[in-house]
Scaffold this motif. Sequence first.
Motif, short mmCIF file in Angstrom:
data_model
loop_
_atom_site.label_atom_id
_atom_site.label_comp_id
_atom_site.label_asym_id
_atom_site.label_seq_id
_atom_site.Cartn_x
_atom_site.Cartn_y
_atom_site.Cartn_z
N LYS A 18 -9.62 -4.74 -0.90
CA LYS A 18 -8.95 -5.11 -2.02
C LYS A 18 -8.53 -3.63 -2.76
O LYS A 18 -8.24 -3.25 -3.80
CB LYS A 18 -9.52 -6.01 -2.85
CG LYS A 18 -9.63 -7.37 -2.54
CD LYS A 18 -9.63 -8.19 -3.80
CE LYS A 18 -9.81 -10.16 -3.44
NZ LYS A 18 -8.24 -9.26 -2.44
N ASN A 19 -10.02 -2.53 -2.97
CA ASN A 19 -10.21 -2.01 -3.50
C ASN A 19 -9.36 -0.38 -2.24
O ASN A 19 -9.82 0.85 -2.71
CB ASN A 19 -11.26 -1.19 -4.15
CG ASN A 19 -11.97 -0.75 -3.30
OD1 ASN A 19 -12.14 -1.53 -2.60
ND2 ASN A 19 -13.57 -0.40 -3.85
N ALA A 20 -8.29 -0.66 -1.66
CA ALA A 20 -8.18 0.18 -0.68
C ALA A 20 -7.48 1.62 -1.20
O ALA A 20 -6.68 1.42 -2.08
CB ALA A 20 -7.02 -0.27 0.65
N ILE A 21 -7.64 2.79 -0.53
CA ILE A 21 -7.24 3.94 -1.02
C ILE A 21 -5.69 4.20 -0.51
O ILE A 21 -5.68 4.43 0.95
CB ILE A 21 -7.94 5.15 -0.98
CG1 ILE A 21 -9.24 5.12 -2.00
CG2 ILE A 21 -6.56 6.13 -1.46
CD1 ILE A 21 -8.98 4.21 -3.33
N LEU A 22 -4.37 4.00 -1.19
CA LEU A 22 -3.39 3.97 -0.46
C LEU A 22 -3.12 5.66 -0.27
O LEU A 22 -2.64 5.86 -0.67
CB LEU A 22 -2.62 3.08 -0.40
CG LEU A 22 -2.55 1.66 -0.28
CD1 LEU A 22 -1.76 1.25 -0.71
CD2 LEU A 22 -3.78 0.88 1.04
N GLY A 23 -2.07 5.67 1.20
CA GLY A 23 -1.28 7.64 1.07
C GLY A 23 0.15 7.06 1.26
O GLY A 23 0.72 6.35 2.36
N LEU A 24 0.39 7.37 0.32
CA LEU A 24 2.41 7.19 0.37
C LEU A 24 3.43 7.93 0.46
O LEU A 24 2.90 9.63 0.03
CB LEU A 24 2.48 6.21 -0.69
CG LEU A 24 1.52 5.07 -1.49
CD1 LEU A 24 1.68 4.31 -2.56
CD2 LEU A 24 1.44 3.75 0.04
N ALA A 25 4.43 7.46 0.95
CA ALA A 25 5.18 8.26 0.80
C ALA A 25 6.49 8.12 0.89
O ALA A 25 6.64 7.10 0.11
CB ALA A 25 5.18 8.66 3.18
N THR A 26 7.42 9.57 0.86
CA THR A 26 8.73 8.93 -0.37
C THR A 26 9.72 9.58 1.48
O THR A 26 9.35 9.46 2.08
CB THR A 26 8.98 10.04 -1.33
OG1 THR A 26 7.99 11.33 -0.76
CG2 THR A 26 8.23 9.64 -2.23
N GLY A 27 11.16 9.59 0.55
CA GLY A 27 12.60 9.39 1.86
C GLY A 27 13.37 8.53 1.72
O GLY A 27 12.47 7.32 1.31
N GLY A 28 13.83 8.23 2.94
CA GLY A 28 14.70 7.10 3.01
C GLY A 28 14.08 6.22 3.84
O GLY A 28 13.79 4.70 3.51
#
Length: 261
Positions: A28-38
């Motif tokens: 539940k407390n996962a660490i997410l690496g996120l990205a941007t762009g279309g």
Amino acid sequence: MEVIITADPQSASRQAALYFKSLLRRKKNAILGLATGGTPVLLYQELIRLHRAGELDFSQSSTFNLDEYMGLGPEHPASYRRFMQDHFFASIQLPAANIHIPDGLAADVPAHAAAYEKAIVDAGGIDLQLLGVGSDGHIGFNEPSSSLASRTRIKTLSERTRSDNAHFFAAGEEVPYHVITMGIGTILDAREIVLLAFGDKKADAVAALVEGPVSAMVPASALQLHPSVRVIIDEAAAGKLQRTEYYRHVFDFKPAWQKQG
Ligand code: GLP
């Protein structure tokens, strides 16, 4: 590296969402690496849909974004902070304190970059890193010739990337020359990686990253060194791969449990 070829960006995004769902079920407390762009926009829409349907809870998770333009504050329409707010964070009830994005206005960039790296480590490391890919094979903003061992730092954009990203800026507005980005070494530390790519403009980059040699000239090819990468692409982005039949065969003959990630 697992290559998953889907009919269209919608199916690819639904497939990618399964890995987020599976992770958040386990942790539940996962660490997410996120990205941007279309590219990740449809995935964010799918994650929001699942959240609204009660199937995904982000309230205990934390996020670290890959990169930010230098000189752009959080309210700038083309800043990645604003992008994330508009496309994702505003809709998923993630506590603001759990959101991390490099600060484009940082006065001391090396100190900020080191603190960003430390924050990732202190959080326990990134469980699942989402990536797009630039038409020249960059990930985050690690342009060709970036060190494959690089950490979060300042980078200078290539003219090609500035021109590829110009459509996110108002007419006549200059795309920044500098950015802060996680390094390739930072990205490779993530436990699991999902890369999305759509359209024939990405076909060369996809072929080079999956089937080409590992080279700093194609930063995404460093992902070949990572034990858990899924490259989820549409037919157009798969257009220049040699071994598409094999990739489809692998996917079709997987045990059902493995398909869910
Ligand atoms: C930018 C971002 C990358 C992204 C790339 C491709 O350079 N820093 O993270 O993958 O653009 O963008 P798009 O998805 O719009 O093609």
